[in-house]
Every structure is written in C-alpha cells, then in structure tokens.
Design an enzyme around this catalytic site. Structure first.
Site, PDB file in Angstrom:
ATOM      1  N   GLY A  19       0.795  -1.229   0.000  1.00 18.47           N
ATOM      2  CA  GLY A  19       0.000   0.000   0.000  1.00 18.47           C
ATOM      3  C   GLY A  19       0.824   1.274   0.000  1.00 18.47           C
ATOM      4  N   ASN A  21       1.340   3.121  -2.603  1.00 17.86           N
ATOM      5  CA  ASN A  21       0.558   4.064  -3.407  1.00 17.86           C
ATOM      6  C   ASN A  21      -0.629   4.591  -2.609  1.00 17.86           C
ATOM      7  OD1 ASN A  21       1.415   4.478  -6.342  1.00 17.86           O
ATOM      8  ND2 ASN A  21       1.766   2.283  -6.007  1.00 17.86           N
ATOM      9  N   ARG A  97      -6.848  -8.498  -7.450  1.00 20.12           N
ATOM     10  CA  ARG A  97      -8.010  -9.306  -7.828  1.00 20.12           C
ATOM     11  C   ARG A  97      -8.645  -8.708  -9.068  1.00 20.12           C
ATOM     12  NH1 ARG A  97      -9.719 -13.758  -5.920  1.00 20.12           N
ATOM     13  NH2 ARG A  97     -11.895 -13.085  -5.978  1.00 20.12           N
ATOM     14  N   ASN A 113      -7.207   2.674 -11.745  1.00 20.42           N
ATOM     15  CA  ASN A 113      -6.163   1.726 -11.349  1.00 20.42           C
ATOM     16  C   ASN A 113      -4.812   2.300 -11.753  1.00 20.42           C
ATOM     17  OD1 ASN A 113      -4.974  -0.806 -10.545  1.00 20.42           O
ATOM     18  ND2 ASN A 113      -4.838  -1.375 -12.709  1.00 20.42           N
ATOM     19  N   HIS A 115      -1.060   1.000 -13.085  1.00 19.41           N
ATOM     20  CA  HIS A 115      -0.421  -0.184 -13.662  1.00 19.41           C
ATOM     21  C   HIS A 115       1.031   0.165 -13.989  1.00 19.41           C
ATOM     22  CE1 HIS A 115      -0.098  -3.932 -15.851  1.00 19.41           C
ATOM     23  NE2 HIS A 115       0.497  -3.267 -16.823  1.00 19.41           N
ATOM     24  N   SER A 142       1.092   3.879 -15.562  1.00 13.70           N
ATOM     25  CA  SER A 142      -0.100   4.480 -16.173  1.00 13.70           C
ATOM     26  C   SER A 142      -1.247   4.443 -15.175  1.00 13.70           C
ATOM     27  CB  SER A 142      -0.545   3.684 -17.405  1.00 13.70           C
ATOM     28  OG  SER A 142       0.517   3.520 -18.321  1.00 13.70           O
ATOM     29  N   GLU A 149     -12.243  -5.282 -19.554  1.00 15.76           N
ATOM     30  CA  GLU A 149     -11.029  -5.867 -20.141  1.00 15.76           C
ATOM     31  C   GLU A 149      -9.802  -5.403 -19.347  1.00 15.76           C
ATOM     32  OE1 GLU A 149      -8.609  -5.870 -24.328  1.00 15.76           O
ATOM     33  OE2 GLU A 149     -10.628  -5.037 -24.307  1.00 15.76           O
ATOM     34  N   ASP A 151      -6.619  -3.966 -17.834  1.00 17.19           N
ATOM     35  CA  ASP A 151      -5.650  -2.898 -18.146  1.00 17.19           C
ATOM     36  C   ASP A 151      -5.906  -2.232 -19.502  1.00 17.19           C
ATOM     37  OD1 ASP A 151      -4.375  -3.510 -15.759  1.00 17.19           O
ATOM     38  OD2 ASP A 151      -3.006  -4.929 -16.704  1.00 17.19           O
ATOM     39  N   LYS A 177       8.156   2.870  -8.734  1.00 19.58           N
ATOM     40  CA  LYS A 177       7.328   3.172  -7.544  1.00 19.58           C
ATOM     41  C   LYS A 177       7.399   4.643  -7.178  1.00 19.58           C
ATOM     42  CE  LYS A 177       5.125  -0.264  -5.556  1.00 19.58           C
ATOM     43  NZ  LYS A 177       5.621  -1.114  -4.485  1.00 19.58           N
ATOM     44  N   ALA A 179       8.023   7.116  -9.071  1.00 23.82           N
ATOM     45  CA  ALA A 179       7.243   7.864 -10.075  1.00 23.82           C
ATOM     46  C   ALA A 179       5.742   7.675  -9.842  1.00 23.82           C
ATOM     47  CB  ALA A 179       7.627   7.407 -11.481  1.00 23.82           C
ATOM     48  N   GLU A 180       5.354   6.458  -9.485  1.00 26.58           N
ATOM     49  CA  GLU A 180       3.926   6.197  -9.234  1.00 26.58           C
ATOM     50  C   GLU A 180       3.398   7.082  -8.109  1.00 26.58           C
ATOM     51  OE1 GLU A 180       3.533   2.003  -8.425  1.00 26.58           O
ATOM     52  OE2 GLU A 180       3.114   1.588 -10.536  1.00 26.58           O
TER      53      GLU A 180
END
Ligand code: GRF
Length: 325
Positions: A19, A21, A97, A113, A115, A142, A149, A151, A177, A179-180
């Site tokens: 966690g 992010n 999930r 989300n 990714h 991203s 569908e 990602d 990470k 950068a995320e």
C-alpha cells in the site's frame, strides 16, 4: 467557485499488499486544497501491511478475504463497504483481484487503477522484466479507468522512467514506484476535479452539440456557442457559459418554450437549472454542469430540443428519419 464551497470527492482505496501508493494518495489527500478524501481502505488480504498503516492514520479499514467465496460474493462485500463509507470513486492501488464485470459496470467511470507500464504496452504481470528484455529505453506507470477488459480502459496519465543498462526488474521497480507516488495522487485529483474544469465540460458539450446535423461552433459576445445551418447565417441553439455575470455556474444555455416553462423548471430543480442573466429574458435556460452527477443524457436531450427549435425543417426531418432506426 471558492474551494471551500466544494465538497471533496470521497474515495475508497482497494489494496492487497504494502500500500505505498495508498499512502501517497492518503498524504496527498491531506494537503491543503486536495479535491479528494480517503473514506476507506479495503483489502482482500488480512495481512496486507497497508491496512495497519491506514489504521495508524485514522482511516477506516475493511478486510474481506476472497478465500472460500465466489468472485461475485467477494466483490459484493467490498462494494457494500465502499457504499457504506459513502465512496463516490474506487481507486485500485495494488489490488490483485480481477473485479467481476457487473461490478466494474456499476462503477463505470468511477474506478481507477495504476499499472506499472506505459500502457498499452505490457498489460498484466511481469511488466519490468518484459520492458527490460524488449530493450526499451523507458518503463513507467499508467493511471487508467477500469473496464471489464484487463488494463485496457482509457489512460488518464502516465509517468516515464528511464531504464538503465544494469537495471534488474527489482531496481527498475523501485524507481517506477517513486514515479507512481507522484503520478497517482495527481491523476486522481485531476480526474475527480473534471466536473469543475471548464475545458473538460466544454469538450463534453461540444461533442454532443456538434454531433447534431449541420451544427458548428461559433463565439457570441466572447463566449463559445453552437449554431445550426450554414456557417455564415446559422442560428444559435446553445451557448456555453463559464461563470459569467457573477454566476458561479458553468453551464450550457438552451432554449425553452418560454418564460413560464423556464421559471417552472428553475423553481422545481434549482440544483439543475437557473435563469441566466440577459439570455434568460428571451427564454434561454442554464443547465448547470459544475455539479456532481450531471446526467449527460439529459444534457444531450436538451441540446437536441434546442437545436430542433431553430433548425430548418429539412434538417429536423433528417433527424426524425434517423430516430426511426
Ligand atoms: C504498484 O506497482 C502498482 O503499479 C501495481 O501494484 C503495485 C502496488 O504497490 N498495480 P504498492 O502496494 O502501492 O506499494
């Protein structure tokens, strides 16, 4: 509109792991002017270390193991917790999930989300090793909308991370990470603020207005508007109004049947309609766009009605014929 007048968007975060992010989102949400707040951190794994972090920071948490449950049952429990917390958006931050199609459709446009690749490259797992093996100069992350569908939903924002010759998947992952943690809070903030962003609202109105036969954009008194008919002599059927004449609304102005209808609508639904300065006197009504839960189908209906009220008969017949199909 002053920031204090706006309520913050309520966000539930789903996690399965550390966690980090989620932590970045949480701290960002607590900065001054943040347009969102975290109302819940939910996980499918009791051992997700992000849960104790969220508890330490005073954020409500919810755990429901997926083991021994069908996907639909598990999703229903997570969804109920999100509703209970008043969530308007769900943000997946390392949630491992796949959500059921029905769940995703119920939250369409309201689940995001992150990714760890530059989508559409490298959907799914092992994104770092795949980028390294392909000899890519950059990896990245991203933020995208979640659709059934995997990602594949609209990409909202990306961050690029250079790949070093000596990178391993682990060293690269560590930099991605970082950068995320910059990207995700910014992308969520921008996304939940779109409903107050005049450029975004104008684009949505223009998409609907310009889909009508022989419609074109034309400024009027310095504001964008839409006309039907020849470019030189067309007639206005909509005006886009951005906090004009002291009004705090961003709105599209469309033609009603007259003052009586206009005043009735404003009285019945003051959160949806208002009587604009100047234009109101000639029967134009304002549809307020900078508010939660705008019904864009309703906006489209008004645009069509307004278009019909000024379009030449040869064009309205065209639309009537198209409506038969
Ligand atoms: C991130 O790398 C994200 O891109 C992926 O899962 C990871 C979650 O990491 N979807 P953390 O739990 O936020 O540290």
């Amino acid at each position: 509109m002053p920031d204090t007048a706006r309520s913050k968007a309520k966000v539930a975060i789903f996690i399965s792991g550390t966690g980090t992010n989620m932590a970045a989102l949480l701290y960002a949400s607590r900065l001054a002017q943040a347009p969102f707040e975290i109302v819940l951190v939910a996980s499918n794994r009791e051992t997700a270390s992000g849960l104790s972090f969220a508890q330490l920071e005073g954020v409500p948490t919810f755990v429901h193991s997926h083991k021994g449950h069908t996907r639909a049952e598990h999703d229903a429990a997570m969804e109920a917790a999100a509703h209970e917390a008043g969530a308007q958006y769900i943000v997946l931050a390392g949630y491992m999930r796949i959500l059921s199609e029905a769940f995703v459709e119920r939250w369409a446009g309201r689940i995001l989300n992150i990714h760890p690749s530059l989508l559409p490259k490298y959907k799914g797992l092992d994104t770092y090793s795949r980028a390294i093996e392909a000899g890519d100069a950059h990896a990245g992350a991203s933020v995208h909308l979640v659709t059934p569908e995997l990602d594949a939903g609209e990409v909202l924002a990306q961050a690029r991370v250079a790949i070093a010759p000596e990178d391993t998947p682990e060293t690269l992952a560590a930099r991605v990470k970082v950068a995320e943690h910059q990207l995700f809070p910014r992308a969520v903030a921008d996304y939940v603020s779109r409903g107050n962003d005049p450029d975004h609202l104008y684009t949505r109105v223009a998409d609907l207005a310009l889909a009508l036969p022989e419609a074109h954009a034309k400024d009027s008194h310095g504001s964008p508007g839409f006309r039907v008919g020849p470019v030189k002599s067309g007639k206005f059927f909509a005006h886009f109004s951005q906090q004009h004449h002291g009004s705090e609304h961003i709105a599209v102005l469309v033609k009603t049947g007259g003052m009586e209808e206009l005043l009735d609508l404003v009285e019945a639904q003051p959160e949806v309609y208002f009587k604009p300065a100047y234009y109101g006197a000639s029967g134009w009504i304002g549809l307020i766009l900078n508010r939660p839960d705008v019904d864009w189908g309703h906006v489209a209906q008004w645009l069509e009605r307004s278009w019909r009220s000024v379009a030449p008969a040869r064009l309205t017949r065209l639309l009537d014929a198209a409506d038969q199909f």
